[in-house]
Design an enzyme around this catalytic site. Structure first.
Site, PDB file in Angstrom:
ATOM      1  N   ARG A   1      36.819  27.846  41.870  1.00  0.00           N
ATOM      2  CA  ARG A   1      35.475  27.616  41.819  1.00  0.00           C
ATOM      3  C   ARG A   1      35.228  27.659  40.164  1.00  0.00           C
ATOM      4  O   ARG A   1      34.508  26.832  39.604  1.00  0.00           O
ATOM      5  CB  ARG A   1      34.508  28.452  42.617  1.00  0.00           C
ATOM      6  CG  ARG A   1      34.635  27.808  43.852  1.00  0.00           C
ATOM      7  CD  ARG A   1      34.122  28.661  45.172  1.00  0.00           C
ATOM      8  NE  ARG A   1      32.759  29.036  44.988  1.00  0.00           N
ATOM      9  CZ  ARG A   1      31.952  30.030  45.237  1.00  0.00           C
ATOM     10  NH1 ARG A   1      32.933  31.166  45.825  1.00  0.00           N
ATOM     11  NH2 ARG A   1      31.016  30.250  45.109  1.00  0.00           N
TER      12      ARG A   1
ATOM     13  N   ARG B   1      26.205  18.973  39.101  1.00  0.00           N
ATOM     14  CA  ARG B   1      27.374  19.813  38.654  1.00  0.00           C
ATOM     15  C   ARG B   1      28.294  18.847  37.916  1.00  0.00           C
ATOM     16  O   ARG B   1      29.504  19.164  37.510  1.00  0.00           O
ATOM     17  CB  ARG B   1      28.270  19.943  40.131  1.00  0.00           C
ATOM     18  CG  ARG B   1      27.804  21.522  40.439  1.00  0.00           C
ATOM     19  CD  ARG B   1      28.222  21.655  41.779  1.00  0.00           C
ATOM     20  NE  ARG B   1      28.674  22.887  42.024  1.00  0.00           N
ATOM     21  CZ  ARG B   1      28.295  23.793  42.712  1.00  0.00           C
ATOM     22  NH1 ARG B   1      27.010  23.715  43.370  1.00  0.00           N
ATOM     23  NH2 ARG B   1      28.818  24.879  43.132  1.00  0.00           N
TER      24      ARG B   1
ATOM     25  N   ARG C   1      31.291  34.421  52.985  1.00  0.00           N
ATOM     26  CA  ARG C   1      31.619  32.913  52.840  1.00  0.00           C
ATOM     27  C   ARG C   1      33.025  32.735  52.625  1.00  0.00           C
ATOM     28  O   ARG C   1      33.530  33.350  51.938  1.00  0.00           O
ATOM     29  CB  ARG C   1      30.930  32.292  51.805  1.00  0.00           C
ATOM     30  CG  ARG C   1      29.545  31.774  52.136  1.00  0.00           C
ATOM     31  CD  ARG C   1      28.672  31.271  50.995  1.00  0.00           C
ATOM     32  NE  ARG C   1      29.396  30.484  49.802  1.00  0.00           N
ATOM     33  CZ  ARG C   1      28.529  30.130  48.616  1.00  0.00           C
ATOM     34  NH1 ARG C   1      27.420  30.295  48.897  1.00  0.00           N
ATOM     35  NH2 ARG C   1      29.255  29.457  47.912  1.00  0.00           N
TER      36      ARG C   1
ATOM     37  N   LYS D   1      21.824  31.831  41.156  1.00  0.00           N
ATOM     38  CA  LYS D   1      21.047  30.612  41.118  1.00  0.00           C
ATOM     39  C   LYS D   1      20.355  30.619  42.276  1.00  0.00           C
ATOM     40  O   LYS D   1      19.099  30.323  42.398  1.00  0.00           O
ATOM     41  CB  LYS D   1      21.931  29.260  41.007  1.00  0.00           C
ATOM     42  CG  LYS D   1      22.850  29.159  39.699  1.00  0.00           C
ATOM     43  CD  LYS D   1      23.687  28.139  39.659  1.00  0.00           C
ATOM     44  CE  LYS D   1      24.746  28.018  40.690  1.00  0.00           C
ATOM     45  NZ  LYS D   1      25.648  28.944  40.596  1.00  0.00           N
TER      46      LYS D   1
ATOM     47  N   ARG E   1      29.010  39.727  48.420  1.00  0.00           N
ATOM     48  CA  ARG E   1      28.306  39.144  48.729  1.00  0.00           C
ATOM     49  C   ARG E   1      28.109  38.919  50.280  1.00  0.00           C
ATOM     50  O   ARG E   1      29.355  38.739  50.894  1.00  0.00           O
ATOM     51  CB  ARG E   1      28.051  37.659  48.221  1.00  0.00           C
ATOM     52  CG  ARG E   1      27.068  36.657  48.663  1.00  0.00           C
ATOM     53  CD  ARG E   1      26.623  35.468  48.161  1.00  0.00           C
ATOM     54  NE  ARG E   1      27.906  34.522  48.137  1.00  0.00           N
ATOM     55  CZ  ARG E   1      28.046  33.439  47.352  1.00  0.00           C
ATOM     56  NH1 ARG E   1      26.653  32.968  46.541  1.00  0.00           N
ATOM     57  NH2 ARG E   1      28.924  32.896  47.031  1.00  0.00           N
TER      58      ARG E   1
HETATM   59  P1  AP5 Z   1      23.912  34.088  44.352  1.00  0.00           P
HETATM   60  O1  AP5 Z   1      22.523  33.715  43.939  1.00  0.00           O
HETATM   61  O2  AP5 Z   1      24.250  33.772  45.900  1.00  0.00           O
HETATM   62  O3  AP5 Z   1      24.778  33.297  43.418  1.00  0.00           O
HETATM   63  P2  AP5 Z   1      24.698  31.651  43.003  1.00  0.00           P
HETATM   64  O4  AP5 Z   1      24.842  31.363  41.604  1.00  0.00           O
HETATM   65  O5  AP5 Z   1      24.013  30.868  43.818  1.00  0.00           O
HETATM   66  O6  AP5 Z   1      26.284  31.648  43.518  1.00  0.00           O
HETATM   67  P3  AP5 Z   1      27.011  30.559  44.685  1.00  0.00           P
HETATM   68  O7  AP5 Z   1      28.307  31.190  44.916  1.00  0.00           O
HETATM   69  O8  AP5 Z   1      26.082  30.110  45.799  1.00  0.00           O
HETATM   70  O9  AP5 Z   1      27.096  29.466  43.576  1.00  0.00           O
HETATM   71  P4  AP5 Z   1      28.180  28.082  43.822  1.00  0.00           P
HETATM   72  O10 AP5 Z   1      27.453  27.241  43.032  1.00  0.00           O
HETATM   73  O11 AP5 Z   1      29.435  28.600  43.519  1.00  0.00           O
HETATM   74  O12 AP5 Z   1      28.172  27.682  45.336  1.00  0.00           O
HETATM   75  P5  AP5 Z   1      27.252  26.396  46.092  1.00  0.00           P
HETATM   76  O13 AP5 Z   1      26.802  27.366  47.538  1.00  0.00           O
HETATM   77  O14 AP5 Z   1      26.152  25.939  45.278  1.00  0.00           O
HETATM   78  O15 AP5 Z   1      24.126  35.448  43.945  1.00  0.00           O
HETATM   79  C1  AP5 Z   1      25.525  36.097  44.140  1.00  0.00           C
HETATM   80  C2  AP5 Z   1      25.574  37.278  44.689  1.00  0.00           C
HETATM   81  O16 AP5 Z   1      25.115  38.429  43.753  1.00  0.00           O
HETATM   82  C3  AP5 Z   1      24.714  37.897  46.044  1.00  0.00           C
HETATM   83  O17 AP5 Z   1      25.315  38.854  46.665  1.00  0.00           O
HETATM   84  C4  AP5 Z   1      23.416  38.159  45.407  1.00  0.00           C
HETATM   85  O18 AP5 Z   1      22.836  39.149  46.239  1.00  0.00           O
HETATM   86  C5  AP5 Z   1      23.976  38.960  43.919  1.00  0.00           C
HETATM   87  N1  AP5 Z   1      22.933  38.916  43.035  1.00  0.00           N
HETATM   88  C6  AP5 Z   1      22.221  37.807  42.597  1.00  0.00           C
HETATM   89  N2  AP5 Z   1      21.547  38.034  41.589  1.00  0.00           N
HETATM   90  C7  AP5 Z   1      21.983  39.264  41.089  1.00  0.00           C
HETATM   91  C8  AP5 Z   1      21.267  40.110  40.159  1.00  0.00           C
HETATM   92  N3  AP5 Z   1      20.686  39.879  39.104  1.00  0.00           N
HETATM   93  N4  AP5 Z   1      22.179  41.395  39.754  1.00  0.00           N
HETATM   94  C9  AP5 Z   1      22.720  41.748  41.067  1.00  0.00           C
HETATM   95  N5  AP5 Z   1      23.319  41.126  41.938  1.00  0.00           N
HETATM   96  C10 AP5 Z   1      22.904  40.105  41.934  1.00  0.00           C
HETATM   97  O19 AP5 Z   1      28.304  25.428  46.533  1.00  0.00           O
HETATM   98  C11 AP5 Z   1      29.393  25.719  47.185  1.00  0.00           C
HETATM   99  C12 AP5 Z   1      30.456  24.610  47.539  1.00  0.00           C
HETATM  100  O20 AP5 Z   1      29.696  23.474  47.832  1.00  0.00           O
HETATM  101  C13 AP5 Z   1      31.193  24.017  45.978  1.00  0.00           C
HETATM  102  O21 AP5 Z   1      31.999  24.953  45.683  1.00  0.00           O
HETATM  103  C14 AP5 Z   1      31.177  22.821  46.374  1.00  0.00           C
HETATM  104  O22 AP5 Z   1      32.437  22.308  47.179  1.00  0.00           O
HETATM  105  C15 AP5 Z   1      30.003  22.289  47.171  1.00  0.00           C
HETATM  106  N6  AP5 Z   1      28.839  21.677  46.285  1.00  0.00           N
HETATM  107  C16 AP5 Z   1      27.837  22.449  46.255  1.00  0.00           C
HETATM  108  N7  AP5 Z   1      26.921  21.597  45.323  1.00  0.00           N
HETATM  109  C17 AP5 Z   1      27.783  20.587  44.946  1.00  0.00           C
HETATM  110  C18 AP5 Z   1      27.745  19.521  44.191  1.00  0.00           C
HETATM  111  N8  AP5 Z   1      26.132  19.091  43.329  1.00  0.00           N
HETATM  112  N9  AP5 Z   1      28.406  18.615  43.837  1.00  0.00           N
HETATM  113  C19 AP5 Z   1      29.853  18.531  44.497  1.00  0.00           C
HETATM  114  N10 AP5 Z   1      29.788  19.598  45.262  1.00  0.00           N
HETATM  115  C20 AP5 Z   1      29.049  20.684  45.606  1.00  0.00           C
END
Ligand code: AP5
Length: 217
Positions: A169, A86, A158, A13, A125
């Site tokens: 998660r 979410r 991370r 994402k 990552r």
């Molecule tokens: P990446 O693009 O980083 O994936 P992502 O879907 O963004 O994964 P996240 O782990 O960041 O999502 P998340 O939702 O768990 O974490 P967030 O930071 O939002 O890609 C991942 C890897 O794959 C990278 O190495 C990339 O290079 C690679 N890649 C990407 N596309 C590829 C492809 N097509 N082919 C091959 N490789 C590829 O949230 C973290 C924490 O914050 C949560 O756990 C929660 O505690 C809190 N939080 C955030 N938002 C909320 C909310 N709305 N409500 C409550 N808590 C929240």
């Protein structure tokens, strides 16, 4: 265009939201990046969010909804939200905020992908803690291991990308975020994209699904 990206951790994402920002001029709003920045600065919000994030749990709705409300104050008509909403409560709150601004959501894009592949992506990552830019040791390594190609600073893994926290998660995603697919399907806003392809192929699929044209065309 106003988009939200839904999908499990590691689905890509953040990677795709950054591309949409560069290619189509939509502002990326990443709740994960904003929360991590608050944690680094030691703000009250960062302190309150820290424990939830470390455990792989969701930060309470009222905190993130308030955060998004103030982000929208500084946002024009086009955005892509990655990581929000979410929960159904967050989706309902977003609908109310956008209705008040007379700027309804264009679409919710759901990324899907095989669990084992997503876990592999997260385990390899590397992230730039200063701006959230990500690399992948297997599919998209930096030129020099551990160093960002653009700003030359250190990359980190991370702390929520440890195997036990990734499992937590994914569990939280299934229980609290997966129901959003039905929420947006009901309103005809859901678009589904298979996220298990190269970054460029997924970007093309998303552009095709949303019918996007680059900014200025
Ligand atoms: P990446 O693009 O980083 O994936 P992502 O879907 O963004 O994964 P996240 O782990 O960041 O999502 P998340 O939702 O768990 O974490 P967030 O930071 O939002 O890609 C991942 C890897 O794959 C990278 O190495 C990339 O290079 C690679 N890649 C990407 N596309 C590829 C492809 N097509 N082919 C091959 N490789 C590829 O949230 C973290 C924490 O914050 C949560 O756990 C929660 O505690 C809190 N939080 C955030 N938002 C909320 C909310 N709305 N409500 C409550 N808590 C929240």
């Amino acid at each position: 265009m106003r988009l939200v990206f839904l999908g499990p951790p590691g689905a890509g994402k953040g990677t795709q939201a950054r591309l949409l920002e560069q290619r189509f001029g939509l502002r990326q709003i990443s709740t994960g990046d904003i929360l991590r920045a608050n944690r680094t600065r030691g703000t009250e919000l960062g302190k309150r969010a820290e424990g939830y994030m470390r455990r792989g749990e969701l930060v309470p709705d009222d905190l993130v909804i308030h955060m998004i409300e103030s982000e929208l104050e500084h946002t024009g008509a086009g955005f892509v939200m990655d990581g929000f909403p979410r929960t159904v409560a967050q989706a309902e709150a977003l609908d109310v905020m956008l209705a008040r601004r007379r700027q309804p959501l264009t679409a919710a894009v759901l990324f899907s992908g095989d669990r084992a592949a997503l876990i592999r992506r997260l385990a390899s990552r590397w992230t730039n803690p200063r701006n959230g830019r990500t690399y992948n040791a297997i599919t998209n390594p930096p030129k020099v291991a551990g160093i960002d190609d653009e700003d030359g600073g250190e990359l980190i893994q991370r702390e929520d990308d440890r195997a036990d926290t990734i499992a937590k998660r994914l569990e939280v995603y299934d229980a609290q975020t997966r129901p959003l697919a039905a929420y947006y399907r009901r309103t005809g806003k859901l678009l589904e994209v298979d996220a298990l392809a190269s970054v460029e192929a997924v970007a093309d699929r998303i552009a095709g699904a949303i019918g996007a044209e680059p900014a200025g065309t």
